[in-house]
Design a protein around this motif. Structure first.
Motif, PDB file in Angstrom:
ATOM      1  N   VAL A  33       0.874  -1.170   0.000  1.00  6.47           N
ATOM      2  CA  VAL A  33       0.000   0.000   0.000  1.00  6.47           C
ATOM      3  C   VAL A  33       0.911   1.220   0.000  1.00  6.47           C
ATOM      4  CG1 VAL A  33      -1.911   1.176   1.138  1.00  6.47           C
ATOM      5  CG2 VAL A  33      -1.702  -1.322   1.315  1.00  6.47           C
ATOM      6  N   PHE A  34       0.742   2.081  -1.015  1.00  9.06           N
ATOM      7  CA  PHE A  34       1.697   3.175  -1.194  1.00  9.06           C
ATOM      8  C   PHE A  34       1.035   4.413  -1.793  1.00  9.06           C
ATOM      9  CE2 PHE A  34       1.455   1.286  -5.341  1.00  9.06           C
ATOM     10  CZ  PHE A  34       1.782   2.290  -6.247  1.00  9.06           C
ATOM     11  N   GLN A  35       1.793   5.503  -1.730  1.00  7.09           N
ATOM     12  CA  GLN A  35       1.505   6.715  -2.489  1.00  7.09           C
ATOM     13  C   GLN A  35       2.783   7.044  -3.251  1.00  7.09           C
ATOM     14  OE1 GLN A  35      -1.103   9.858  -0.460  1.00  7.09           O
ATOM     15  NE2 GLN A  35       0.103   9.015   1.220  1.00  7.09           N
ATOM     16  N   MET A  36       2.669   7.426  -4.494  1.00  8.29           N
ATOM     17  CA  MET A  36       3.880   7.655  -5.279  1.00  8.29           C
ATOM     18  C   MET A  36       4.678   8.858  -4.792  1.00  8.29           C
ATOM     19  SD  MET A  36       2.475   8.916  -8.924  1.00  8.29           S
ATOM     20  CE  MET A  36       1.181  10.129  -9.010  1.00  8.29           C
ATOM     21  N   LEU A  37       4.078   9.757  -4.010  1.00  3.87           N
ATOM     22  CA  LEU A  37       4.797  10.909  -3.474  1.00  3.87           C
ATOM     23  C   LEU A  37       5.288  10.685  -2.039  1.00  3.87           C
ATOM     24  CD1 LEU A  37       2.647  13.849  -4.874  1.00  3.87           C
ATOM     25  CD2 LEU A  37       4.759  12.876  -5.794  1.00  3.87           C
ATOM     26  N   CYS A  38       5.202   9.467  -1.558  1.00  3.36           N
ATOM     27  CA  CYS A  38       5.648   9.106  -0.206  1.00  3.36           C
ATOM     28  C   CYS A  38       7.097   8.633  -0.280  1.00  3.36           C
ATOM     29  CB  CYS A  38       4.733   7.999   0.329  1.00  3.36           C
ATOM     30  SG  CYS A  38       5.385   7.051   1.702  1.00  3.36           S
ATOM     31  N   PRO A  39       8.037   9.372   0.329  1.00 10.20           N
ATOM     32  CA  PRO A  39       9.452   8.959   0.252  1.00 10.20           C
ATOM     33  C   PRO A  39       9.712   7.545   0.775  1.00 10.20           C
ATOM     34  CG  PRO A  39       9.279  11.205   1.059  1.00 10.20           C
ATOM     35  CD  PRO A  39       7.871  10.647   1.021  1.00 10.20           C
ATOM     36  N   GLY A  40       9.083   7.161   1.891  1.00  7.92           N
ATOM     37  CA  GLY A  40       9.280   5.809   2.420  1.00  7.92           C
ATOM     38  C   GLY A  40       8.788   4.733   1.466  1.00  7.92           C
ATOM     39  N   CYS A  41       7.737   5.045   0.735  1.00 11.31           N
ATOM     40  CA  CYS A  41       7.201   4.099  -0.252  1.00 11.31           C
ATOM     41  C   CYS A  41       8.180   3.906  -1.407  1.00 11.31           C
ATOM     42  CB  CYS A  41       5.867   4.605  -0.799  1.00 11.31           C
ATOM     43  SG  CYS A  41       4.578   4.805   0.438  1.00 11.31           S
ATOM     44  N   VAL A  42       8.703   5.008  -1.913  1.00 13.41           N
ATOM     45  CA  VAL A  42       9.597   4.968  -3.072  1.00 13.41           C
ATOM     46  C   VAL A  42      10.958   4.377  -2.712  1.00 13.41           C
ATOM     47  CG1 VAL A  42      10.773   6.391  -4.807  1.00 13.41           C
ATOM     48  CG2 VAL A  42       8.403   6.888  -4.184  1.00 13.41           C
ATOM     49  N   MET A  43      11.454   4.730  -1.514  1.00 16.48           N
ATOM     50  CA  MET A  43      12.788   4.275  -1.119  1.00 16.48           C
ATOM     51  C   MET A  43      12.798   2.863  -0.551  1.00 16.48           C
ATOM     52  SD  MET A  43      14.090   7.870   0.566  1.00 16.48           S
ATOM     53  CE  MET A  43      15.413   7.082   1.450  1.00 16.48           C
ATOM     54  N   HIS A  44      11.711   2.442   0.096  1.00 19.34           N
ATOM     55  CA  HIS A  44      11.722   1.160   0.793  1.00 19.34           C
ATOM     56  C   HIS A  44      10.591   0.217   0.375  1.00 19.34           C
ATOM     57  CE1 HIS A  44      14.823   2.792   3.343  1.00 19.34           C
ATOM     58  NE2 HIS A  44      14.050   3.824   3.621  1.00 19.34           N
ATOM     59  N   GLY A  45       9.348   0.673   0.467  1.00 16.23           N
ATOM     60  CA  GLY A  45       8.196  -0.204   0.256  1.00 16.23           C
ATOM     61  C   GLY A  45       8.129  -0.817  -1.130  1.00 16.23           C
ATOM     62  N   LEU A  46       8.156   0.033  -2.158  1.00 20.06           N
ATOM     63  CA  LEU A  46       8.032  -0.490  -3.529  1.00 20.06           C
ATOM     64  C   LEU A  46       9.237  -1.324  -3.946  1.00 20.06           C
ATOM     65  CD1 LEU A  46       6.259   2.560  -5.139  1.00 20.06           C
ATOM     66  CD2 LEU A  46       5.317   0.258  -4.854  1.00 20.06           C
ATOM     67  N   PRO A  47      10.475  -0.921  -3.644  1.00 20.57           N
ATOM     68  CA  PRO A  47      11.596  -1.811  -3.975  1.00 20.57           C
ATOM     69  C   PRO A  47      11.491  -3.166  -3.268  1.00 20.57           C
ATOM     70  CG  PRO A  47      12.407   0.405  -3.585  1.00 20.57           C
ATOM     71  CD  PRO A  47      10.953   0.395  -3.181  1.00 20.57           C
ATOM     72  N   GLN A  48      11.022  -3.160  -2.013  1.00 20.08           N
ATOM     73  CA  GLN A  48      10.863  -4.416  -1.293  1.00 20.08           C
ATOM     74  C   GLN A  48       9.802  -5.294  -1.968  1.00 20.08           C
ATOM     75  OE1 GLN A  48       9.282  -4.490   2.841  1.00 20.08           O
ATOM     76  NE2 GLN A  48      11.233  -5.519   3.274  1.00 20.08           N
TER      77      GLN A  48
END
Length: 154
Positions: A33-48
């Motif tokens: 679950v993410f937002q494309m403008l969320c730094p934690g999502c882009v740096m950690h969540g989506l790559p994971q």
């Protein structure tokens, strides 16, 4: 363990047709679950989430994304999300969370999520087994996923 309320997708990207949680029965499902403008999502969540998809056999583990926007709505359009997924080479299916009656999108509210990034794990029977808000280590997550994969299917 709780039964999962359905995913409320307004639209799907990277999918040939609309999907439902039932489409993943028999496999462990990891939902980022993410937002494309969320730094934690882009740096950690989506790559994971991408590493999960690459590491585990797709017959055992499926990965999808849920773009669940609760802020900066104008900057998080469908077109911007499609470009983001293309540029970041995110290939797994991504649902766009349906707007809710209040400030939270429908699925985010139904699943009682705290924010983004959140990783939800659903077992082979369709039950929510984990909900990780924020960053979780790959090693701990891999062990958790393998335990779900190894559970008896009866």
């Amino acid at each position: 363990m709780t039964d999962m309320p359905e995913l409320h997708a307004a639209e799907w990207l990277n999918a040939a047709r609309p999907l439902a949680l039932a489409d993943f029965r028999g496999r462990v499902l990891a939902i980022e679950v993410f937002q494309m403008l969320c730094p934690g999502c882009v740096m950690h969540g989506l790559p994971q989430a991408g590493r999960i998809a690459q590491t585990f056999d797709s017959a055992d583990v499926a990965v999808i994304g849920l773009h669940s926007v609760f802020e900066h709505h104008a900057a998080n359009s469908r077109e911007a999300l499609a470009a983001f997924l293309h540029e970041w080479r995110i290939r797994f299916p991504v649902a766009i969370d349906a707007p809710g009656n209040g400030p939270l999108p429908r699925t985010m509210e139904a699943w009682q999520l705290q924010g983004t990034p959140t990783l939800v794990l659903i077992d082979r029977e369709g039950r929510m087994r984990a909900r990780h808000f924020g960053q979780v280590s790959d090693l701990a997550l891999g062990a958790e996923i393998m335990a779900l994969v190894g559970e008896d299917r009866s």
